[in-house]
Design an enzyme around this catalytic site. Structure first.
Site, PDB file in Angstrom:
ATOM      1  N   GLN A  91       0.856  -1.195   0.000  1.00  0.00           N
ATOM      2  CA  GLN A  91       0.000   0.000   0.000  1.00  0.00           C
ATOM      3  C   GLN A  91       0.884   1.234   0.000  1.00  0.00           C
ATOM      4  O   GLN A  91       0.405   2.350  -0.116  1.00  0.00           O
ATOM      5  CB  GLN A  91      -0.864   0.025   1.258  1.00  0.00           C
ATOM      6  N   HIS A 109      -1.283   1.671  -4.398  1.00  0.00           N
ATOM      7  CA  HIS A 109      -1.599   3.106  -4.351  1.00  0.00           C
ATOM      8  C   HIS A 109      -0.644   3.959  -5.185  1.00  0.00           C
ATOM      9  O   HIS A 109      -0.583   5.170  -5.001  1.00  0.00           O
ATOM     10  CB  HIS A 109      -1.607   3.583  -2.886  1.00  0.00           C
TER      11      HIS A 109
HETATM   12  P1  NAD Z   1      -1.523   2.913   8.922  1.00  0.00           P
HETATM   13  O1  NAD Z   1      -0.835   4.194   9.052  1.00  0.00           O
HETATM   14  O2  NAD Z   1      -3.013   2.894   8.972  1.00  0.00           O
HETATM   15  O3  NAD Z   1      -1.006   1.856  10.033  1.00  0.00           O
HETATM   16  C1  NAD Z   1       0.335   1.540  10.262  1.00  0.00           C
HETATM   17  C2  NAD Z   1       0.415   0.182  10.938  1.00  0.00           C
HETATM   18  O4  NAD Z   1       1.788  -0.141  11.143  1.00  0.00           O
HETATM   19  C3  NAD Z   1      -0.279   0.099  12.312  1.00  0.00           C
HETATM   20  O5  NAD Z   1      -1.023  -1.099  12.384  1.00  0.00           O
HETATM   21  C4  NAD Z   1       0.905   0.093  13.303  1.00  0.00           C
HETATM   22  O6  NAD Z   1       0.598  -0.632  14.491  1.00  0.00           O
HETATM   23  C5  NAD Z   1       1.959  -0.622  12.477  1.00  0.00           C
HETATM   24  N1  NAD Z   1       3.358  -0.330  12.838  1.00  0.00           N
HETATM   25  C6  NAD Z   1       3.888   0.835  13.291  1.00  0.00           C
HETATM   26  N2  NAD Z   1       5.214   0.717  13.462  1.00  0.00           N
HETATM   27  C7  NAD Z   1       5.541  -0.545  13.102  1.00  0.00           C
HETATM   28  C8  NAD Z   1       6.767  -1.266  13.025  1.00  0.00           C
HETATM   29  N3  NAD Z   1       7.943  -0.727  13.368  1.00  0.00           N
HETATM   30  N4  NAD Z   1       6.730  -2.568  12.610  1.00  0.00           N
HETATM   31  C9  NAD Z   1       5.543  -3.152  12.279  1.00  0.00           C
HETATM   32  N5  NAD Z   1       4.363  -2.509  12.309  1.00  0.00           N
HETATM   33  C10 NAD Z   1       4.351  -1.231  12.707  1.00  0.00           C
HETATM   34  O7  NAD Z   1      -0.979   2.271   7.598  1.00  0.00           O
HETATM   35  P2  NAD Z   1      -1.693   1.447   6.456  1.00  0.00           P
HETATM   36  O8  NAD Z   1      -2.540   0.374   7.040  1.00  0.00           O
HETATM   37  O9  NAD Z   1      -0.612   1.088   5.520  1.00  0.00           O
HETATM   38  O10 NAD Z   1      -2.695   2.501   5.761  1.00  0.00           O
HETATM   39  C11 NAD Z   1      -2.366   3.847   5.494  1.00  0.00           C
HETATM   40  C12 NAD Z   1      -2.382   4.259   4.034  1.00  0.00           C
HETATM   41  O11 NAD Z   1      -1.477   5.344   3.804  1.00  0.00           O
HETATM   42  C13 NAD Z   1      -1.855   3.191   3.146  1.00  0.00           C
HETATM   43  O12 NAD Z   1      -2.301   3.416   1.878  1.00  0.00           O
HETATM   44  C14 NAD Z   1      -0.358   3.467   3.251  1.00  0.00           C
HETATM   45  O13 NAD Z   1       0.423   2.838   2.388  1.00  0.00           O
HETATM   46  C15 NAD Z   1      -0.319   4.963   3.100  1.00  0.00           C
HETATM   47  N6  NAD Z   1       0.917   5.489   3.729  1.00  0.00           N
HETATM   48  C16 NAD Z   1       2.088   5.176   3.112  1.00  0.00           C
HETATM   49  C17 NAD Z   1       3.270   5.572   3.666  1.00  0.00           C
HETATM   50  C18 NAD Z   1       4.523   5.137   2.959  1.00  0.00           C
HETATM   51  O14 NAD Z   1       4.542   5.020   1.733  1.00  0.00           O
HETATM   52  N7  NAD Z   1       5.584   4.855   3.705  1.00  0.00           N
HETATM   53  C19 NAD Z   1       3.296   6.301   4.869  1.00  0.00           C
HETATM   54  C20 NAD Z   1       2.070   6.645   5.466  1.00  0.00           C
HETATM   55  C21 NAD Z   1       0.874   6.191   4.882  1.00  0.00           C
END
Ligand code: NAD
Length: 238
Positions: A91, A109
């Site tokens: 995602q 996405h």
């Molecule tokens: P989310 O932000 O809703 O949730 C993040 C999840 O990661 C939570 O369940 C949390 O408990 C867990 N988490 C936090 N730190 C962790 C770690 N060190 N190891 C393992 N797990 C950990 O994210 P989502 O469910 O991916 O949904 C959010 C949407 O926004 C998605 O589309 C996502 O890809 C996007 N998004 C992307 C980025 C990116 O590209 N890095 C950053 C923020 C949001």
């Protein structure tokens, strides 16, 4: 199970990139506690491109573009290289799986490292984009550029959607890493895998929507530590 069953796929969310310094969207320290999610709504972007771009630049280009992959991304790339992982469905839009070496990836996405011209539809790499003028404009037709990731109100890219669901329907094991399971339709991926008979192994720092309902094995911990230990253990059996 990972050693003995095939195909194994991975489904990742923002949590896998937290240890690269990229905050998740939800929860404490999440991006939505600082910024208004409306800025990433398609209609808002079209009517207020300067306002949206000011934040988009700060969050996705000044910040995420400079993040490096971490050991969790690397383990998934190593598993693929060793023939143990058939694909990653992510995602995330941060390009860190590819930076770590993953080859077969479905980006549900889209990807922040490309921009698309909303007039001529050209795809422009971020490295060729001039961010000194906001909003940035297409080099060819001067049309408005939009990050080539999905805004609220946009459809999922066809190839990623179809490829993900095909891989999911065939999976024997799905590794679900760092996702709350709240963003639809991506959140359906683990449910579909479970329905199709896959074993669901989840890694998260706290239980998600999946944990009480479909997760078969829940490993509580940071993605870097849990995935590295898991992969070390799998290698003892293969
Ligand atoms: P989310 O932000 O809703 O949730 C993040 C999840 O990661 C939570 O369940 C949390 O408990 C867990 N988490 C936090 N730190 C962790 C770690 N060190 N190891 C393992 N797990 C950990 O994210 P989502 O469910 O991916 O949904 C959010 C949407 O926004 C998605 O589309 C996502 O890809 C996007 N998004 C992307 C980025 C990116 O590209 N890095 C950053 C923020 C949001």
């Amino acid at each position: 199970m990972i050693a003995g069953m095939s195909p194994v796929i991975a489904f990742t969310g923002a949590g896998i990139s937290v240890e690269s310094g990229i905050p998740p969207f939800r929860g404490e320290g999440g991006l939505w506690s600082k910024y208004d999610p409306r800025l990433l709504e398609l209609d808002y972007f079209h009517s207020h491109p300067e306002k949206s771009w000011k934040v988009i630049k700060e969050v996705f280009y000044d910040f995420i573009s400079h993040a490096s992959f971490n050991d969790a991304h690397k383990v998934l790339a190593e598993m693929e290289e060793a023939g143990k992982l058939s694909c990653v469905i992510t995602q995330n839009i941060d390009n860190l799986h590819q930076a770590a070496g993953t080859k077969k990836i479905f980006e549900f996405h889209g990807n922040s490292q490309e921009l698309i011209c909303i007039s001529c539809q050209r795809i422009i790499p971020v490295t060729e984009t001039d961010f000194t003028i906001i909003p940035p404009r297409c080099n060819h037709c001067k049309g408005l550029l939009k990050p080539n990731f999905i805004f609220f109100g946009e459809g999922i890219p066809k190839n990623a959607y179809e490829g993900s669901f095909e891989a999911t329907g065939n999976a024997a094991v799905i590794l679900v890493v760092g996702t709350t399971g709240e963003v639809m339709p991506a959140a359906q991926v683990p449910y579909l895998a479970k329905q199709s008979g896959a074993v669901v192994i989840e890694i998260n720092t706290e239980p998600s929507r999946y944990t009480p309902f479909i997760t078969d094995i829940y490993i509580e911990g940071k993605a870097t530590v849990a995935l590295r230990e898991l992969w070390n253990a799998v290698q003892l059996y293969t």
